[in-house]
Design a protein around this motif. Sequence first.
Motif, short mmCIF file in Angstrom:
data_model
loop_
_atom_site.label_atom_id
_atom_site.label_comp_id
_atom_site.label_asym_id
_atom_site.label_seq_id
_atom_site.Cartn_x
_atom_site.Cartn_y
_atom_site.Cartn_z
N LEU A 402 0.83 -1.20 0.00
CA LEU A 402 0.00 0.00 0.00
C LEU A 402 0.87 1.25 0.00
CD1 LEU A 402 -2.79 1.27 0.08
CD2 LEU A 402 -2.78 1.01 2.57
N ASP A 403 1.95 1.23 0.76
CA ASP A 403 2.84 2.40 0.80
C ASP A 403 3.47 2.65 -0.56
OD1 ASP A 403 2.82 3.29 3.63
OD2 ASP A 403 3.52 1.26 4.01
N ALA A 404 3.90 1.57 -1.25
CA ALA A 404 4.54 1.74 -2.55
C ALA A 404 3.57 2.28 -3.59
CB ALA A 404 5.13 0.40 -3.01
N ILE A 405 2.35 1.76 -3.59
CA ILE A 405 1.35 2.23 -4.56
C ILE A 405 0.97 3.66 -4.25
CG2 ILE A 405 -0.95 1.83 -5.50
CD1 ILE A 405 -0.65 -1.11 -4.71
N ALA A 406 0.78 3.98 -2.97
CA ALA A 406 0.43 5.35 -2.59
C ALA A 406 1.53 6.32 -3.00
CB ALA A 406 0.18 5.42 -1.09
N ASP A 407 2.77 5.93 -2.80
CA ASP A 407 3.88 6.79 -3.21
C ASP A 407 3.91 6.96 -4.73
OD1 ASP A 407 6.45 8.19 -2.52
OD2 ASP A 407 7.27 6.61 -3.81
#
Length: 467
Positions: A402-407
């Motif tokens: 989720l963090d990678a996609i959000a970034d």
Amino acid sequence: MQRFSLRLRIFLFFLALAIGSLAVLAGGLWLGQSRFDADPQGFVTAGLAAGFGILGLVTVIWLLFDENVAKPITGIAAELRSRAHAGVSGELDGRSARYLGDLAPAAVAVSEKLGTETIRTAERIAAETARLTAERAQLTAALSEIPVAVLMLSRDHRIILYDGQAVAALEPYRPLCLGRSIFDYLQPDAILHAVETLDSASRHSTELTVATKDGTAVFEAHLRSMGESVGYMLTLQTEPDASVERPLVFDFDLFNQTESPELGSTALRDLTYVVFDTETTGLDPDKDDVVQIGAVRIVKGRWVEGEVFDTLVNPGRPLPVASTRVHGISDAMVAGAPSMAEAGRRFRQFAEGAVLVAHNAPFDMAFLRRDADAVGASLDSPVLDTVLLSAALYGAEATHTLDAIADRLEVDIPDSLRHTALGDAEATAAVFLKMLPMLEARGIVTFGAALTESRAHSRILPDLNSG
């Protein structure tokens, strides 16, 4: 929607090249052996050596081509789509495309141009949004003194608009949501009779008495027709409550919504979604329990900010210290919270008729379905997973946390909200809304198409939809 990805097409090209080379080699050896009547053993040995050499060479060249050409092209395409359709404005990284000649600099130039136009468009939208917000605040203030609950309904009795007083009046019976039938909350006989009477008598309004669906409350009401082709306004007499906020929740596009005969052919933008997340006592659905559920609703591509589900859950046993360190939920916090049976019942009401969306959905759904089965209820809603949708957009080899996609999509997740059920649900919703136009740009327009694309990446996560 492309049937074969670029990388698969290139792999098939090199596979055909290898098979063709081996066929030519075999034909040449056969011709040489038959023409010169030589020992076939020597031709076989030479053929095998040359064949393995050809396969090895083609494989090495394919791997180099895949790594330095196919992957960078796929990555650049995904990044450009992010900027063109999801409003991402960051600088395009062209370093991975250094072997693509002028393509990388050209893509960077296009990206910078898109970024400039996006900023200008965002400024215009922000100014118009501020104006509309001010007008909406004035309307809300004007309604705040009126001691009635206001609902606007379509001709097929779906909720198009409601205010805070309507929430206070009807929420105790089930969550009030846009797009739901008013008959999920109120008994239909009096309303249907009133609408029929107005239509037949060419009148505009009438008084009536309506009861909640379970019959535990009765309201004096006023029904006003807005035209046979539009819908009607229903107001319920309620006790004035100054503590109740009076925000208006509405979506007038629902007036024009037509039900698709089947889910698979329904456009992604026409669906209602409940984006959710859970916090648990651990990672094993067979042994651990849910301690928090958070969810938000998206209707016709719009996040409905007033429709939120957020509850702590009492697991009926002490929480492990390790899990408390992750999500910050303690025994004292859940002491007065509802049980999973009650929280799950309310969540099913909130999610009824919607497509569920989650990040790493198999984990959360395993807990919810286990507890639903335990109380004799069902949770068989269709499911979309942002992990699989990310794989469809950026390739399976990309990072899909989720963090990678959000970034990647420039979605900010405040540290204070991370690892809270509602915070992660909101982050997932923001990510999902940015994915929608990107999916459409790739030709993934309907729920069925999104499901097919998700199942193509089921080696990452299993698909949870039956059929």
